[in-house]
Design a protein around this motif. Structure first.
Motif, PDB file in Angstrom:
ATOM      1  N   SER A 164       7.703 -32.609  25.076  1.00 36.14           N
ATOM      2  CA  SER A 164       7.664 -32.243  23.948  1.00 36.14           C
ATOM      3  C   SER A 164       7.280 -33.116  22.954  1.00 36.14           C
ATOM      4  O   SER A 164       7.138 -34.366  23.419  1.00 36.14           O
ATOM      5  N   LEU A 165       6.969 -32.766  21.605  1.00 38.61           N
ATOM      6  CA  LEU A 165       6.148 -33.767  20.966  1.00 38.61           C
ATOM      7  C   LEU A 165       7.089 -35.128  20.671  1.00 38.61           C
ATOM      8  O   LEU A 165       6.627 -36.121  20.844  1.00 38.61           O
ATOM      9  N   TYR A 166       8.122 -34.639  19.973  1.00 37.27           N
ATOM     10  CA  TYR A 166       9.127 -35.901  19.552  1.00 37.27           C
ATOM     11  C   TYR A 166       9.933 -36.550  20.764  1.00 37.27           C
ATOM     12  O   TYR A 166      10.263 -37.885  20.823  1.00 37.27           O
ATOM     13  N   GLY A 167      10.269 -35.665  21.626  1.00 32.78           N
ATOM     14  CA  GLY A 167      11.205 -36.067  22.656  1.00 32.78           C
ATOM     15  C   GLY A 167      10.685 -37.190  23.645  1.00 32.78           C
ATOM     16  O   GLY A 167      11.532 -37.963  24.258  1.00 32.78           O
ATOM     17  N   ARG A 168       9.522 -37.225  24.022  1.00 31.96           N
ATOM     18  CA  ARG A 168       8.947 -38.105  25.049  1.00 31.96           C
ATOM     19  C   ARG A 168       8.932 -39.753  24.576  1.00 31.96           C
ATOM     20  O   ARG A 168       8.742 -40.466  25.172  1.00 31.96           O
ATOM     21  N   GLY A 169       9.199 -39.832  23.436  1.00 34.13           N
ATOM     22  CA  GLY A 169       9.255 -41.098  22.586  1.00 34.13           C
ATOM     23  C   GLY A 169       8.066 -41.795  22.318  1.00 34.13           C
ATOM     24  O   GLY A 169       8.142 -43.013  21.974  1.00 34.13           O
ATOM     25  N   VAL A 170       6.900 -41.170  22.536  1.00 32.04           N
ATOM     26  CA  VAL A 170       5.725 -41.741  22.365  1.00 32.04           C
ATOM     27  C   VAL A 170       4.969 -41.403  21.009  1.00 32.04           C
ATOM     28  O   VAL A 170       4.641 -42.368  20.200  1.00 32.04           O
ATOM     29  N   LEU A 171       5.379 -40.087  20.472  1.00 35.08           N
ATOM     30  CA  LEU A 171       4.579 -39.707  19.113  1.00 35.08           C
ATOM     31  C   LEU A 171       5.900 -39.789  18.199  1.00 35.08           C
ATOM     32  O   LEU A 171       6.856 -39.533  18.551  1.00 35.08           O
ATOM     33  N   THR A 172       5.249 -39.907  16.940  1.00 34.39           N
ATOM     34  CA  THR A 172       6.310 -39.896  15.703  1.00 34.39           C
ATOM     35  C   THR A 172       6.110 -38.869  14.858  1.00 34.39           C
ATOM     36  O   THR A 172       6.691 -38.492  13.844  1.00 34.39           O
ATOM     37  N   SER A 173       4.706 -37.997  14.884  1.00 34.86           N
ATOM     38  CA  SER A 173       4.528 -36.871  13.867  1.00 34.86           C
ATOM     39  C   SER A 173       3.639 -35.873  14.431  1.00 34.86           C
ATOM     40  O   SER A 173       2.943 -35.998  15.554  1.00 34.86           O
ATOM     41  N   LEU A 174       3.942 -34.842  14.021  1.00 37.34           N
ATOM     42  CA  LEU A 174       3.091 -33.358  14.263  1.00 37.34           C
ATOM     43  C   LEU A 174       1.762 -33.777  14.079  1.00 37.34           C
ATOM     44  O   LEU A 174       0.714 -33.193  14.777  1.00 37.34           O
ATOM     45  N   THR A 175       1.247 -34.256  13.423  1.00 37.26           N
ATOM     46  CA  THR A 175      -0.290 -34.502  12.745  1.00 37.26           C
ATOM     47  C   THR A 175      -0.840 -35.324  13.549  1.00 37.26           C
ATOM     48  O   THR A 175      -2.150 -35.454  13.798  1.00 37.26           O
ATOM     49  N   GLU A 176      -0.010 -36.134  14.741  1.00 41.43           N
ATOM     50  CA  GLU A 176      -0.863 -36.952  15.594  1.00 41.43           C
ATOM     51  C   GLU A 176      -1.513 -35.987  16.793  1.00 41.43           C
ATOM     52  O   GLU A 176      -2.430 -36.421  17.306  1.00 41.43           O
ATOM     53  N   VAL A 177      -1.108 -34.889  16.837  1.00 39.28           N
ATOM     54  CA  VAL A 177      -1.423 -34.117  17.864  1.00 39.28           C
ATOM     55  C   VAL A 177      -2.035 -32.769  17.393  1.00 39.28           C
ATOM     56  O   VAL A 177      -3.238 -32.476  17.447  1.00 39.28           O
ATOM     57  N   PHE A 178      -1.471 -32.225  16.388  1.00 37.46           N
ATOM     58  CA  PHE A 178      -1.550 -30.906  16.007  1.00 37.46           C
ATOM     59  C   PHE A 178      -2.216 -30.740  14.495  1.00 37.46           C
ATOM     60  O   PHE A 178      -2.051 -31.507  13.510  1.00 37.46           O
ATOM     61  N   ASP A 179      -2.964 -29.606  14.141  1.00 38.83           N
ATOM     62  CA  ASP A 179      -3.207 -29.173  12.605  1.00 38.83           C
ATOM     63  C   ASP A 179      -2.100 -28.549  12.172  1.00 38.83           C
ATOM     64  O   ASP A 179      -1.851 -27.497  12.652  1.00 38.83           O
ATOM     65  N   ILE A 180      -1.331 -29.192  11.226  1.00 38.02           N
ATOM     66  CA  ILE A 180       0.132 -28.738  10.946  1.00 38.02           C
ATOM     67  C   ILE A 180      -0.176 -27.497  10.197  1.00 38.02           C
ATOM     68  O   ILE A 180       0.815 -26.546  10.039  1.00 38.02           O
ATOM     69  N   THR A 181      -1.333 -27.322   9.614  1.00 40.31           N
ATOM     70  CA  THR A 181      -1.581 -26.104   8.679  1.00 40.31           C
ATOM     71  C   THR A 181      -1.475 -24.844   9.839  1.00 40.31           C
ATOM     72  O   THR A 181      -1.481 -23.712   9.180  1.00 40.31           O
ATOM     73  N   LEU A 182      -1.914 -25.228  11.018  1.00 36.36           N
ATOM     74  CA  LEU A 182      -1.974 -23.815  11.942  1.00 36.36           C
ATOM     75  C   LEU A 182      -0.688 -23.624  12.870  1.00 36.36           C
ATOM     76  O   LEU A 182      -0.670 -23.132  13.957  1.00 36.36           O
ATOM     77  N   ILE A 183       0.453 -24.422  12.279  1.00 37.79           N
ATOM     78  CA  ILE A 183       1.698 -24.331  12.870  1.00 37.79           C
ATOM     79  C   ILE A 183       2.467 -23.042  12.349  1.00 37.79           C
ATOM     80  O   ILE A 183       2.679 -23.337  10.953  1.00 37.79           O
ATOM     81  N   ASP A 184       3.142 -22.303  12.852  1.00 37.03           N
ATOM     82  CA  ASP A 184       3.598 -21.185  12.056  1.00 37.03           C
ATOM     83  C   ASP A 184       5.450 -21.425  12.139  1.00 37.03           C
ATOM     84  O   ASP A 184       5.975 -20.842  11.372  1.00 37.03           O
ATOM     85  N   ALA A 185       6.022 -22.056  13.094  1.00 37.86           N
ATOM     86  CA  ALA A 185       7.279 -22.827  13.042  1.00 37.86           C
ATOM     87  C   ALA A 185       7.224 -23.605  14.392  1.00 37.86           C
ATOM     88  O   ALA A 185       6.456 -23.822  15.086  1.00 37.86           O
ATOM     89  N   VAL A 186       8.696 -24.176  14.349  1.00 36.94           N
ATOM     90  CA  VAL A 186       9.004 -25.154  15.700  1.00 36.94           C
ATOM     91  C   VAL A 186      10.022 -24.591  16.217  1.00 36.94           C
ATOM     92  O   VAL A 186      11.046 -24.139  15.521  1.00 36.94           O
TER      93      VAL A 186
END
Length: 387
Positions: A164-186
């Motif tokens: 998962s994005l936050y749970g692995r403990g490496v990443l801290t933001s959606l924007t490190e991986v995704f284009d947040i404007t193309l995310i519909d929900a989490v």
């Protein structure tokens, strides 16, 4: 407008020909059993099956339509009796931005678009016949493909320690991986709720979904949402995520986070609860970080947005005294789990089960059950002594 109860993350364990789809799911978790459980026992109005990219699953749904058991809706989704199936796909992304595997959910309006998406995945995925497989493609390219097909793109179980994005403990933001404007929900996952998730400021602009991630039929609707829509269709769901007109998410129903199996930090070696990075009992630094601790690390918010009400839902099989026979008695009398959990009054429940069980069900509705917290892969438990 109508009320719609929906669980958008349900796996298929086996196809009609008994071929595996989700390896870790129950063999009895088939299209037929899902539709029966979700509709007649759980009382859901809409479900998302997230293994619909698998060619044999597509063929099975098409056969049901040809046999007159289902029909495709003009506004998206496939109607089976009184329940709508939304075709979805769970995919593992892992490109240069991810620094490790992350699961995402893709939903499409109809089978034609899902077949197109499946064909597109075929050259980018090693085994198209299985669930949750890795895609060898740039994440931005995947997001744009989903939008090209008028689909929904939703990061899955965003806080769980694995994939998962936050749970692995490496990443801290959606924007490190995704284009947040193309995310519909989490999708929040089983060990968090909206109050916890809103500690992270970048999430405050996104809708939250609470889904079961069911790997067996009894787990369907252990988390779900109450929508207000004009009809149980893909298009109406999309409008509810965007709060178009009067459409909206009314409530999220999710496990009390303390019942979740990754709520607290636990030592991998001796399974002791850990407050930091090292186990004081055995000295090991190999810990499974709990969702509650991870969210504390990521907390950036100074205020909270107005959210749909979050109801701490305790599934019936978690409640002391409710075994298979007792559950069948309740279902025979009240019809569906939705009626038992949300509509039946305490005196009505007491006419079918013991007063103590009826009281537990009502305490669960009110969030007043006492819970031994989960962690390290083990679910929490409801105590027989309450607050």
């Amino acid at each position: 407008m109508i009320d719609c109860f929906a669980d958008f993350h349900i796996h298929i364990g086996r196809t009609a020909s008994h071929k595996p789809v989700k390896i870790t799911a129950s063999d009895s978790l088939t299209l037929t059993s899902i539709l029966g459980e979700a509709s007649s026992r759980k009382g859901l109005d809409m479900i998302g099956i997230i293994d619909c990219h698998v060619p044999e699953v597509i063929d099975e749904i098409e056969n049901e339509i040809k046999n007159g058991n289902g029909c495709e809706l003009d506004d998206g989704g496939i109607r089976f009796g009184n329940i709508t199936l939304i075709p979805g796909s769970e995919i593992e992304v892992y490109d240069h931005r991810c620094n490790g595997p992350i699961h995402v959910l893709v939903y499409l309006p109809d089978l034609t678009l899902m077949k197109h998406f499946s064909d597109w995945l075929l050259g980018r995925m090693t085994n198209i016949t299985l669930s949750s497989q890795r895609i060898y493609e740039d994440v931005y390219t995947l997001q744009h493909k989903v939008k090209e097909l008028d689909g929904l793109f939703i990061p899955a179980h965003i806080f769980t320690p694995f994939k998962s994005l936050y749970g692995r403990g490496v990443l801290t933001s959606l924007t490190e991986v995704f284009d947040i404007t193309l995310i519909d929900a989490v999708e929040l996952g089983l060990s968090s709720n909206t109050t916890m998730a809103d500690e992270i400021e970048e999430l405050q602009s996104l809708p939250f979904l609470t889904n079961s991630d069911a790997h067996s039929t009894p787990k369907i609707a252990r988390e779900y949402q109450h929508l207000k829509v004009e009809a149980s269709t893909f298009k109406e769901w999309k409008k509810a995520l965007r709060n178009e007109g009067s459409r909206r998410i009314v409530r999220n129903y999710g496990l009390d986070p303390e019942l979740g199996k990754y709520y607290e930090t636990v030592c991998r070696k001796c399974e002791t609860r850990v407050s930091g990075c090292e186990c004081l009992s055995c000295g090991s630094r190999q810990v499974i970080k709990g969702v509650s601790n991870r969210i504390q690390e990521l907390s950036t918010a100074t205020s909270k947005p107005k959210r749909p009400e979050y109801i701490h839902h305790v599934p019936l099989d978690y409640i002391p005294g409710i075994g298979p026979k007792t559950l069948e008695r309740l279902l025979d009398f009240f019809g569906t789990e939705m009626n038992i959990l949300h509509r039946a009054k305490e005196d009505e429940l007491s006419s079918v089960v013991t007063p103590s069980i009826a009281k537990y069900i009502c305490l669960a509705r009110e969030g007043k059950l006492t819970i031994d917290k989960g962690g390290g892969g083990k679910y929490g438990k409801v105590r027989t002594k309450n607050r």
